[in-house]
Design a protein around this motif. Sequence first.
Motif, PDB file in Angstrom:
ATOM      1  N   ILE A 345       0.832  -1.206   0.000  1.00 39.31           N
ATOM      2  CA  ILE A 345       0.000   0.000   0.000  1.00 39.31           C
ATOM      3  C   ILE A 345       0.863   1.251   0.000  1.00 39.31           C
ATOM      4  CG2 ILE A 345      -1.620   1.329   1.432  1.00 39.31           C
ATOM      5  CD1 ILE A 345      -2.771  -1.474   2.277  1.00 39.31           C
ATOM      6  N   ASN A 346       1.969   1.207   0.740  1.00 39.55           N
ATOM      7  CA  ASN A 346       2.847   2.377   0.844  1.00 39.55           C
ATOM      8  C   ASN A 346       3.559   2.712  -0.474  1.00 39.55           C
ATOM      9  OD1 ASN A 346       3.871   4.447   2.660  1.00 39.55           O
ATOM     10  ND2 ASN A 346       5.864   3.442   2.482  1.00 39.55           N
ATOM     11  N   LEU A 347       3.389   1.878  -1.500  1.00 38.14           N
ATOM     12  CA  LEU A 347       3.962   2.150  -2.820  1.00 38.14           C
ATOM     13  C   LEU A 347       3.030   2.980  -3.707  1.00 38.14           C
ATOM     14  CD1 LEU A 347       5.378  -1.432  -3.557  1.00 38.14           C
ATOM     15  CD2 LEU A 347       6.692   0.594  -2.877  1.00 38.14           C
ATOM     16  N   ARG A 372       0.821   7.915   2.829  1.00 39.99           N
ATOM     17  CA  ARG A 372       1.896   7.246   2.100  1.00 39.99           C
ATOM     18  C   ARG A 372       3.222   7.958   2.362  1.00 39.99           C
ATOM     19  NH1 ARG A 372       3.572   7.043  -4.319  1.00 39.99           N
ATOM     20  NH2 ARG A 372       5.236   5.535  -3.971  1.00 39.99           N
ATOM     21  N   GLY A 373       4.248   7.194   2.662  1.00 40.09           N
ATOM     22  CA  GLY A 373       5.573   7.762   2.887  1.00 40.09           C
ATOM     23  C   GLY A 373       5.756   8.406   4.243  1.00 40.09           C
ATOM     24  N   CYS A 374       4.733   8.360   5.088  1.00 41.09           N
ATOM     25  CA  CYS A 374       4.849   8.967   6.423  1.00 41.09           C
ATOM     26  C   CYS A 374       5.562   7.996   7.354  1.00 41.09           C
ATOM     27  CB  CYS A 374       3.469   9.338   6.962  1.00 41.09           C
ATOM     28  SG  CYS A 374       2.727  10.735   6.112  1.00 41.09           S
ATOM     29  N   VAL A 375       6.878   8.001   7.268  1.00 38.06           N
ATOM     30  CA  VAL A 375       7.683   7.061   8.043  1.00 38.06           C
ATOM     31  C   VAL A 375       8.553   7.784   9.062  1.00 38.06           C
ATOM     32  CG1 VAL A 375       7.696   5.337   6.214  1.00 38.06           C
ATOM     33  CG2 VAL A 375       9.492   7.078   6.265  1.00 38.06           C
ATOM     34  N   TRP A 376       8.279   9.076   9.277  1.00 37.91           N
ATOM     35  CA  TRP A 376       9.087   9.840  10.219  1.00 37.91           C
ATOM     36  C   TRP A 376       8.271  10.262  11.428  1.00 37.91           C
ATOM     37  CZ3 TRP A 376       7.103  11.636   5.677  1.00 37.91           C
ATOM     38  CH2 TRP A 376       6.278  12.754   5.735  1.00 37.91           C
TER      39      TRP A 376
END
Length: 376
Positions: A345-347, A372-376
Amino acid sequence: MPPTQSIGTPVREIETPALIVDLDVMEKNLTLMAKRLEGTGVRLRAHAKTHKSPWLASKQVALGAVGVCCQKVSEAEVMVEGGIENVLVSSEVTAASKLRRLAALARHANLMVVVDHPQGVSMLAEAVTAAGAEIGVLVDVDVGQGRCGVAPGAPAVELARRVEAARGLELKGIQAYQGKAQHVDGFVERREVYADAVARMRETVDAFEAAGLPLEVRSGGGTGSWRWDAESGVLNELQAGSYLFMDSHYRSIGGEDSDIYDDFQPSLFVLTTVVSAPGPGHVVMDAGHKALSSDSGLAPCLELEGAVHARASDEHGVLELSPASRRPEIGETLLFQPSHCDPTINLYDVYHGVRGGMEEGVLEAVIPVAARGCVW
């Protein structure tokens, strides 16, 4: 930006690779989990790290979820901005900048976070106090995951007392998550592993009660352990995430009565197109590692009997055909089931929500993967 698709587009005409949600099946999964938790004393706290979508989180809340949990502060910010008011950040936060963001967010939502170390308690209290805010806190207890978390029982109580004594922090209870147990192969084997986790949870709950500590929230569990979480009476929140979509790895762990874990049905797919057929033994599709995660193995093709997803590169995947396999035509679309839904999904920027099935269905909604891309 992804290609613009018109509502009403037939599913097999959607530009590929595309992340597809069968809305009919997904809604059945949502309703089924809600019904299974009725009367158990356990409420769903849906794990938003799976779907990364306030739109989907709101559907879960409408069916009785107390709120969501997020792994990262950035995910929590997206959920709150999207109207989700009750959020647990279920991973420890220690960077000063993230603690400031977390403290600021606590002024706008019913927010909780986990801690597992006295230094983490002090850092959190300092940030929250500086912001003039308050935040709920769960003591993160290691019940067998072997990752984050303080030891069960007395060590958890000791940390909880530090939380109680800290300014700006309100002790709410515990988090007790055993993620590895969710994926143990075999129903009986999984039940035995999870029974050990439940025993560690119960030890900690008993210790908190003996010490007179708050236990308003007892959060943990997941898609693979939901029935034992509901039966044990230890937790009162279930952190299930994958249940609304499922993936091929979860399906492979085995159910109570079969080799397939079928408590919930697959609703998430990636639609691909055959772009090359250079030889008699294989075909190539337009979806590689950038379209399908492979941390849990290569995603299976659902439509060609005997075909094996043998290898992948950045932009392509190769299907090896068996003598029994129908040979697809160039330009034909094929459905794959992600092997692990969360990283797949994160892609993607959007879900394509389809109503009416994967053959005759049509596009009903284009849903942003807002975190999406919220990894911080």
